[in-house]
Design an enzyme around this catalytic site. Structure first.
Site: not given
Ligand SMILES: *[C@@H]1O[C@H](CO)[C@@H](O)[C@H](O)[C@H]1NC(C)=O
Ligand SMILES: *[C@@H]1O[C@H](CO)[C@@H](O)[C@H](O)[C@H]1NC(C)=O
Length: 401
Positions: A189, A341, A371
């Site tokens: 991320s 995501d 995600h």
């Protein structure tokens, strides 16, 4: 409130949330994912209430929840785990205990959390890094960076690269028995944004002697200039990460100007002089047809938000803005993207751009992925998806590092 009322309340929330998010049927452990999403959205709701009433800021409340999950460094039979600092920046080191004549491989891990939250101390990251050290017989360096909103971007980048540069010195590599030719940078991320940006910098800096052998980017965020990609449209109310929250958090790390999140929501946050950058994130050319579907490309409207936000045109916040010649020097790269995501298209476009300049890219796309799944590898927030991602990541690392 009795347990029955509590159960009924939870059931209602569950039902309500199931109605407003249309969860795809192919998701593994669907009910667990719904429960997780309910927990995430309930926390968001409470945090927003607290912020509106004036008890505490949204991000302060969420930080408290994150901190509940922090671990102490705990060595086991195979790995010595210690918390220390490299150039005053906290790191957790995982050093294999097994005697080894040969020098070892090393992985530098940068955690996610939207620049606002998290630490290598989180149970899931501690578990992942310990697992990596154990399976690969590798030295693992997990680093923390100062968080937003107290510290605006590029502090997060500067802390990360300081640790990497420190570690890449001959005497430090020797001290930990690391092979300078077999070093990886990984992140998930926002940590993957930092991993990608740091790797670009290290590979293109002639003053740095030892280079990175591979980089692994797990559901990375790679640009902040177009906020209306197909993935943003499809996952606006996405599981765990919604568009609204992503924009709120990102804004906290980029600027203190109040009107910025609104401008970004309308995709009108970029200045006039940024027009030339949009070719680097033009999804109508960079995204494979399968993901473009019948979405219509719209040019972002420039110049509406007139206050200066330097991070917006900064390649360190948006590694996708690197030129072809900067990308050419990048090492072999692993990118993992998830279908459900918000950040999916960033990773997909980086795959296209890296392949376009001849960088070796391995790409895994998880059709039922969401995600942040790596944060859900330990009880009670345990998802099989997290373990699947861990295993794909470790197996690629083992073959390529
Ligand atoms: C230590 O390594 C051995 C051999 O690889 C493995 O079987 C064992 O589970 C490891 N211990 C821990 C605590 O991970
Ligand atoms: C993006 O690509 C399309 C062609 O697919 C083109 O018409 C458009 O002008 C491009 N936009 C930018 C900002 O480069």
């Amino acid at each position: 409130m009795g347990p029955k009322t509590l159960c009924l309340g939870l059931f209602c929330v569950l039902l309500a949330s199931h109605n407003y998010i249309t969860l795809p049927g192919n998701i593994e452990e669907l009910w667990k994912v719904i429960a997780l999403d309910v927990v995430a959205k309930t926390c968001t709701f409470v945090a927003m209430c607290f912020e509106n009433i004036g008890i505490m800021r949204y991000e302060e409340f969420i930080s408290i929840i994150f901190r509940l999950d922090y671990t102490q460094p705990l060595s086991d039979e195979n790995i010595t785990v210690t918390d220390t600092a490299f150039v005053d920046i906290p790191v957790r080191l995982y050093l294999p205990k097994r005697k080894s004549e040969a020098v070892r491989r090393a992985v530098i891990y940068i955690h996610g959390g939207a620049y606002c939250f998290g630490s290598f101390k989180q149970r899931s990251f501690d578990f992942l890094n310990r697992w990596t050290a154990n399976k690969l017989d590798a030295v693992v360096v997990a680093l923390d960076y100062r968080l937003a909103p107290q510290h605006l971007f590029p502090t997060q980048f500067e802390d990360s690269i300081a640790v990497v540069k420190f570690f890449l010195q001959d005497e430090i590599l020797t001290k930990y028995g690391v092979d300078p030719a077999r070093i990886c940078i990984s992140g998930d991320s926002a940590g993957a944004t930092l991993a990608a940006a740091v790797t670009q910098q290290v590979q293109n800096d002639l003053k740095i002697k030892h280079k990175i052998k591979i980089q692994t980017l797990l559901y990375p965020s790679l640009q902040v200039i177009d906020s209306y990609l197909p993935a943003h449209r499809e996952n606006e109310h996405g599981i765990v990460l919604t568009r609204e929250i992503a924009i709120k958090l990102l804004s906290l790390s980029l600027t203190k100007h109040e009107g910025f999140p609104q401008a970004m929501k309308r995709n009108q946050h970029m200045p006039l002089e940024s027009r030339h950058l949009f070719k680097f994130v033009n999804w109508s050319t960079l995204l494979p047809e399968k993901y473009r579907k019948d979405h219509v490309y719209t040019e972002p409207i420039l110049g509406r938000f007139s206050l200066p936000v330097p991070a917006l045109m900064d390649i360190r916040a948006s590694p996708l803005l690197a030129s072809d010649s900067q990308l050419q020097n990048l090492p072999s790269t692993y990118i993992l993207t998830c279908q459900y995501d918000l950040l999916r298209d960033d990773g997909l476009m980086y795959v296209t751009r890296l392949k376009g300049v001849g960088v070796q890219v391995a790409h895994d796309h998880i059709e039922d992925g969401i995600h942040g799944a790596l944060s859900f590898m330990t009880t009670p927030l345990y998802l099989n998806l997290g373990l699947r991602i861990r295993d794909m990541y470790i197996s690629w690392l083992d073959k390529n590092l």
